[in-house]
Design a protein around this motif. Structure first.
Motif, short mmCIF file in Angstrom:
data_model
loop_
_atom_site.label_atom_id
_atom_site.label_comp_id
_atom_site.label_asym_id
_atom_site.label_seq_id
_atom_site.Cartn_x
_atom_site.Cartn_y
_atom_site.Cartn_z
N ALA A 166 0.84 -1.15 -0.11
CA ALA A 166 -0.02 -0.04 0.15
C ALA A 166 0.96 1.41 -0.03
N LYS A 167 1.85 1.38 1.01
CA LYS A 167 3.01 2.67 0.28
C LYS A 167 3.70 2.56 -0.63
N THR A 168 3.33 1.56 -1.87
CA THR A 168 4.48 2.09 -2.97
C THR A 168 4.28 3.25 -3.84
N PRO A 169 2.88 3.81 -3.42
CA PRO A 169 2.63 5.18 -5.03
C PRO A 169 3.36 6.15 -3.73
N ALA A 170 3.38 5.88 -2.47
CA ALA A 170 4.04 7.51 -1.83
C ALA A 170 5.54 6.48 -1.56
N ILE A 171 6.22 5.75 -2.00
CA ILE A 171 8.10 5.73 -2.24
C ILE A 171 8.59 6.16 -3.61
N VAL A 172 7.27 5.61 -4.72
CA VAL A 172 7.52 7.11 -5.65
C VAL A 172 7.79 7.89 -5.79
N ARG A 173 6.71 8.59 -4.86
CA ARG A 173 6.49 9.84 -5.11
C ARG A 173 8.60 10.16 -4.43
N LYS A 174 8.78 10.11 -3.65
CA LYS A 174 9.66 9.66 -2.60
C LYS A 174 10.55 10.31 -3.08
N ILE A 175 10.73 8.99 -3.82
CA ILE A 175 12.01 8.66 -5.39
C ILE A 175 12.17 9.83 -6.65
N ARG A 176 11.10 9.69 -6.98
CA ARG A 176 10.26 11.52 -7.61
C ARG A 176 10.87 12.71 -6.70
N GLU A 177 10.62 13.13 -5.90
CA GLU A 177 11.32 14.20 -5.34
C GLU A 177 12.71 14.52 -5.38
#
Length: 254
Positions: A166-177
């Motif tokens: 469930a945390k996958t989108p949040a992890i992707v956003r963190k990488i994108r930052e």
């Protein structure tokens, strides 16, 4: 004989056969992703499987061959030789590590793998050692936002494989930052809504567990109902995807 599929102002001929209609179809929403071009091949959808029956009856762009046992050259070779699409081979990174992982990665490259996949516990030292030995991309699995992404990149990781539930989108956003264009593969989740959520996080490519897409299987296996009965057909398919939770983690399906 063919049909035509409308794509905007274009029409694409679609050719099928009576025997090849029953496929594990990738959700169309994935086609909106940019994809990742590796050695000239554009990859948007990857199926997470070691089941050759599924691999040979899906329209995915590539395969991730990772499984909950120590990786072996014989399994990597079997997947590569019998898959109609490119294969990313698991080479360990947890219990299987060191020289053994390096040897498996080298042999996977020689057999024709398009990339190798390391598990999340893999050390940066192991990534560097494999990077020095092979000339195909190293995919490192990411399961947490606290991962030191910069250190992974410096060590030689070419692609992040985000598998955080469930945390996958949040992890992707963190990488994108930190990196607006770094290649990311992420789990698609159980349905199209979860894929769209990841897409909003600017993921370029998705890997899917066949067991998580029971609706797709039911739709494409609809013809079975005519031969063995609707109830029995539904029961067989549901039994195949009953270990859904385990499948998400390990890829044990069908």
């Amino acid at each position: 004989k063919h049909t035509n599929e409308t794509m905007g102002d274009k029409k694409m001929p679609v050719i099928e056969s009576r025997l090849r209609k029953r496929t594990v179809a990738i959700p169309e929403v994935i086609r909106a992703a940019s994809g990742i071009r590796i050695f000239g091949k554009r990859i948007k959808a990857i199926i997470f499987s070691t089941d050759l029956a599924i691999i040979n009856n899906t329209n995915a762009d590539a395969v991730i061959g990772v499984y909950p046992f120590t990786p072996t050259i014989s399994i990597s070779k079997a997947l590569i030789e019998n898959s109609p699409m490119p294969v990313f081979c698991g080479v360990g990174g947890g219990l299987t590590s060191g020289m053994r992982s390096m040897d498996i990665a080298f042999h996977a490259e020689q057999a024709g793998a398009i990339g190798v996949v390391l598990n999340a516990p893999a050390s940066n030292e192991l990534i560097s050692q494999i990077k020095d030995r092979i000339d195909i991309p190293i995919v490192i699995t990411v399961v947490s936002e606290t991962e030191d992404f910069e250190a992974r990149i410096r060590a030689g990781a070419a692609i992040f494989n985000v598998s955080g539930g469930a945390k996958t989108p949040a992890i992707v956003r963190k990488i994108r930052e930190l990196h607006s264009t770094f290649p990311i593969i992420a789990t698609g989740g159980p349905n199209e809504a979860s894929i769209q959520k990841n897409h909003r996080s600017r993921c370029q490519c998705y890997h899917l567990y066949a067991a998580n897409h029971g609706r797709t299987l039911r739709r494409n296996y609809g013809a079975i109902s005519r031969t063995i009965g609707r109830r029995k057909s539904k029961k067989i398919i549901e039994e195949n995807i009953i270990s859904k939770t385990k499948s998400r983690r390990f890829g044990l399906f069908l």
